[in-house]
Design an enzyme around this catalytic site. Structure first.
Site, short mmCIF file in Angstrom:
data_model
loop_
_atom_site.label_atom_id
_atom_site.label_comp_id
_atom_site.label_asym_id
_atom_site.label_seq_id
_atom_site.Cartn_x
_atom_site.Cartn_y
_atom_site.Cartn_z
CB SER A 79 3.62 18.36 -3.29
OG SER A 79 3.71 16.96 -3.13
CG ASP B 256 7.19 11.82 -1.35
OD1 ASP B 256 6.02 11.77 -1.76
OD2 ASP B 256 7.80 12.89 -1.19
CG HIS C 223 -0.41 15.03 -2.17
ND1 HIS C 223 -0.92 15.69 -3.27
CD2 HIS C 223 0.94 15.22 -2.20
CE1 HIS C 223 0.08 16.24 -3.94
NE2 HIS C 223 1.21 15.98 -3.31
#
Length: 234
Positions: A123, A138, A160
């Site tokens: 990630s 984020d 992701h």
């Protein structure tokens, strides 16, 4: 030789924490049993460094390696300098990069990885390997001294990655967000890593691992697809 394993996520579907990465990491670190992994926990906003370290130690106990978080060093870089392997965990990419700068770890990580120290990250720990963190997903946003990242991989990474829109979602899709990025940065390439996927990078070659192909977006959202087990130069 540069040797990196970039993981899109810590979980895939209903698997446990880092469970789906087990065969990849066993192969990646086959020659390092008994050696030391320096773990960087900075991205873990909702847990302490000790808690994050313990979670990773438990999840990766099968590797039979000594996992030590950098926060145990008088200077955090001391742990990096002494380690045989470097790992960076997922979480918030802004917080991660900010603390990498604050603890003066950018140059030492870059130097060690460029001189054959294996690196793996998931990630945010994959995102920060790229040219910059400007394709992170984020929040919250904190402000590091620069958005330039480790630059061990010369392009952008988007972990992701999920294609399309969920039903009822009226905001931008991931493709639309990346298209906006490429309008502002038309010479960039963005490698999108879907859940359950990984890139194994050896020098200037990359191999796709996992359950889903990896996508590469360029200007005007031209899209290249790299299937599982494909090896390509970047």
């Amino acid at each position: 030789m540069k040797n990196m394993l970039l993981l899109s996520s810590s979980k895939y579907k209903n698997t446990g924490y880092l469970e789906h990465t087990l065969p990849w990491l066993q192969n990646f670190l086959a020659d390092y049993r008994g050696k030391t992994i320096a773990f960087v926990p900075y991205a873990g906003v909702r847990r302490t460094f000790d808690e994050y370290e313990k979670t990773v130690q438990n999840a990766l106990s099968y590797l039979e390696m000594n996992i030590v978080s950098v926060h145990h060093g008088k200077q955090h870089r001391d742990i990096i300098e002494q380690a045989d392997v470097i790992a960076i965990g997922g979480g918030n990419t802004f917080c991660l990069l900010k603390q990498l700068y604050e603890h003066n770890l950018i140059d030492i990580i870059r130097e060690k990885v460029n001189n054959s120290t294996p690196y793996f990250g998931w990630s945010a720990g994959a995102n920060v390997v790229g040219a910059s963190i400007m394709t992170t997903n984020d929040m919250p946003i904190t402000y590091p001294p620069s958005f330039q990242a480790l630059q061990l991989f010369p392009h952008q990474i988007n972990p992701h990655f999920i294609s399309g829109k969920m039903q009822g979602h009226n905001g931008e899709s991931r493709e639309e967000r990346l298209a906006e990025f490429l309008l502002v940065n038309p010479t960039a390439l963005v490698y999108a890593l879907p859940e359950g996927s990984a890139l194994h990078i050896q020098n200037e070659m990359a191999t796709v691992l996992g359950e889903n192909p990896i996508l590469c977006f360029s200007e005007n959202m031209e899209c290249g697809t790299f299937d599982i087990n494909t090896t390509f130069s970047y």
